[in-house]
Design a protein around this motif. Structure first.
Motif, short mmCIF file in Angstrom:
data_model
loop_
_atom_site.label_atom_id
_atom_site.label_comp_id
_atom_site.label_asym_id
_atom_site.label_seq_id
_atom_site.Cartn_x
_atom_site.Cartn_y
_atom_site.Cartn_z
N VAL A 56 0.94 48.73 52.09
CA VAL A 56 0.74 48.73 50.74
C VAL A 56 -0.81 47.88 50.66
O VAL A 56 -1.48 48.20 49.66
N THR A 57 -1.04 46.81 51.37
CA THR A 57 -2.09 46.16 51.27
C THR A 57 -3.35 46.86 51.48
O THR A 57 -4.38 46.68 50.84
N ARG A 58 -3.30 47.78 52.70
CA ARG A 58 -4.49 48.76 52.81
C ARG A 58 -4.58 49.56 51.47
O ARG A 58 -5.84 49.92 51.24
N LEU A 59 -3.64 50.05 50.85
CA LEU A 59 -3.82 50.99 49.80
C LEU A 59 -4.58 49.95 48.53
O LEU A 59 -5.24 50.51 47.80
N LEU A 60 -3.96 48.79 48.24
CA LEU A 60 -4.47 48.15 47.64
C LEU A 60 -5.95 47.68 47.45
O LEU A 60 -6.52 47.67 46.65
N VAL A 61 -6.32 47.40 48.75
CA VAL A 61 -7.64 47.00 49.12
C VAL A 61 -8.66 48.08 48.86
O VAL A 61 -9.55 48.26 48.16
N GLY A 121 -6.95 56.46 52.98
CA GLY A 121 -6.42 57.69 53.60
C GLY A 121 -7.18 58.87 53.86
O GLY A 121 -8.17 58.94 52.98
N ASP A 122 -6.95 59.77 54.73
CA ASP A 122 -7.79 61.13 54.84
C ASP A 122 -7.96 61.96 53.54
O ASP A 122 -9.07 62.47 53.27
N THR A 123 -6.80 61.97 52.89
CA THR A 123 -6.67 62.70 51.74
C THR A 123 -7.66 62.15 50.53
O THR A 123 -8.70 62.89 50.03
N GLU A 124 -7.70 60.76 50.46
CA GLU A 124 -8.74 60.10 49.45
C GLU A 124 -10.14 60.21 50.02
O GLU A 124 -11.09 60.38 49.21
N ASP A 144 -15.33 59.90 35.45
CA ASP A 144 -14.28 60.69 35.10
C ASP A 144 -13.55 61.33 36.34
O ASP A 144 -12.29 61.20 36.46
N SER A 145 -14.15 62.02 37.21
CA SER A 145 -13.82 62.15 38.39
C SER A 145 -13.36 61.26 39.37
O SER A 145 -12.24 61.23 40.06
N MET A 146 -13.78 59.89 39.18
CA MET A 146 -13.62 58.97 39.99
C MET A 146 -12.25 58.34 39.50
O MET A 146 -11.28 57.97 40.17
N MET A 203 -4.53 57.84 43.92
CA MET A 203 -4.40 56.54 44.61
C MET A 203 -3.40 55.63 44.13
O MET A 203 -2.50 55.25 44.70
N ALA A 204 -3.37 55.37 42.78
CA ALA A 204 -2.28 54.56 42.17
C ALA A 204 -0.96 55.19 42.24
O ALA A 204 0.01 54.42 42.45
#
Length: 451
Positions: free
Chosen positions: A159-164, A219-222, A271-273, A280-281
């Motif tokens: 979870v921390t990785r995703l938050l960072v 992650g790879d998808t992001e 907007d794309s971002m 991601m959220a």
């Protein structure tokens, strides 16, 4: 006589329940971050629209601004309601580690309370586009600090990785929004001077730096989706326009009509971002909720294993299982496997001690992964502190302090965080010397005396 094995069982289960409570708090923080993400985006949109509204003397984006203010207010109401539900209910706000997070929330709420007054000033054209943009940036910065503090108190490495990753991506999007604002100001005035060139270059550098950290933790998808944004026609056209601006000589005029093209291209990218940010959220919430479910499942497994132990011949611990475990540190300097007696008559894999040892290994593994993940957060704290030292000691603004650090890092061939640590160390030494110089203690003076 008390059953000490039962006490060990109780503490084993209590440890797992404590982990579940921490993960549930973390899930609440992730829900907060998701809400902040939407609110920041709505504020960024209102900032950009208000900017055009002001520089056009109210001739453009009037109705669009009214619609956006409603969207912004709705998002702010959702944010406030979530805060009330998660932090202001009885017994909810009692984790001392949340101190910095709660303070960031207080700052952000105070800023939101002032938003209505800012809008009235914009309605009356009592503030410039620059002043309006500056005010919105301060409010957004406060909300981004909420995301940072939520990541800083997270206890789960995944979870921390995703938050960072999410925080740095949101930070990059905010720098993109500020670049859009400064570009619009330049086009509205029909020229770009040297200082404006420097600001735009600095904001582009800040975007790259934040995106590098995002790519490290995403992650790879992001990563793939971000690459698609970078390869899009809108980004290519925006980069062409960036090069046109960079090629303008100091004060060279440019058609103000290009402002609309700039705004549209920059907005399309932002907007794309935001769409990637939303994804991601959503993944952040999914992962955090799954971690709670997994921990609850592990607690159920512990209960089942303990009941099984009590109903079989393996109900007792092997004799001296803890005190003769070769994997636990013992006498310093002695080989860990020397002289360890075999544990006769019991299978360690089915003992209470095995469950305890498994839990210890899990906590150790999580701690190691978390320490590595928090590196980016720690480095950011160092950079922010070092900027403050330079701003105070050299009377620089924030941009000048950061550029000074960047230059020193290149000259010394060091990482920015390493230069930041050196600046903080020097600042601490000078502060100590200044204190002793300004407040000398007379010989023989006692603590608390007249001095």
């Amino acid at each position: 006589m008390p059953n000490h094995s039962e006490d060990a069982e109780k503490f084993l289960l209590a440890a797992k329940r404590s982990e579940i409570q921490a993960l549930e708090r973390l899930t609440g923080s992730c829900e907060l971050v998701t809400t902040v993400s939407d609110l920041v985006h709505q504020l960024q949109r209102e900032r950009g629209i208000s900017n055009i509204y002001l520089v056009s003397a109210g001739f453009r984006f009037s109705s669009l601004r009214a619609e956006q203010m409603q969207a912004c207010s709705a998002s702010a109401d959702t944010f406030r309601q979530l805060l009330h539900d998660q932090y202001l209910q009885e017994g909810k706000c009692n984790n001392p580690r949340d101190m910095r997070l709660l303070n960031s929330i207080a700052y952000s709420l105070h800023g939101l309370d002032e938003l209505a007054e800012l809008r009235r000033h914009i309605d009356a054209f009592e503030v410039s586009a620059l002043e309006s943009t500056d005010a919105f940036c301060r409010l957004i910065a406060g909300l981004l600090s909420v995301v940072f503090e939520a990541a800083d108190v997270a206890d789960d490495p995944e979870v921390t990785r995703l938050l960072v990753a999410l925080f740095n991506f949101m930070q990059a999007k905010e720098f993109s929004g500020q670049e859009r604002a400064w570009g619009a100001i330049g086009f509205a005035s029909s020229h770009f001077d040297e200082r404006l060139h420097e600001r735009l270059v600095h904001l582009q550098d800040c975007q790259r730096r934040s995106l590098e950290i995002f790519l490290e933790f995403a992650g790879d998808t992001e990563r793939a989706r971000w690459q698609a944004i970078e390869d899009s026609d809108e980004t290519r056209d925006l980069n062409r326009l960036r090069r046109v601006i960079a090629g303008l000589k100091n004060g060279e005029p440019i058609a103000s009509e290009v402002s609309e093209v700039w705004y549209q291209l920059a907005t399309a990218r932002i907007d794309s971002m935001h769409r990637l940010e939303d994804t991601m959220a959503a993944r952040l919430l999914k992962v955090s909720r799954k971690r709670v479910a997994d921990a609850q499942s592990e607690l159920g497994h512990h209960y089942a294993q303990l009941q099984k132990l009590k109903s079989t011949d393996w109900s007792r611990l092997p004799a001296l299982a803890v005190l003769f475990d070769p994997e636990v540190p013992g006498l310093y300097g002695r080989a860990s496997t020397a002289g360890v007696p075999p544990l006769h008559g019991q299978h360690l894999a089915h003992s209470l001690y095995d469950l305890i040892r498994s839990q210890v290994a899990h906590i150790h593994r999580v701690s190691e992964e978390l320490e590595e993940t928090r590196r980016a957060l720690t480095e950011r704290k160092l950079v922010e502190r070092a900027k403050g030292v330079l701003m105070r000691s050299l009377r620089l603004n924030e941009d000048e302090a950061y550029r000074t650090m960047q230059q020193r890092a290149m000259e010394m061939n060091l990482k920015l965080a390493e230069v930041a640590a050196k600046i903080i160390e020097i600042g601490n030494r000078r502060g100590s010397l200044d204190y002793r110089g300004k407040n000398p203690r007379p010989e023989g003076a006692t603590r608390g005396g007249p001095g």
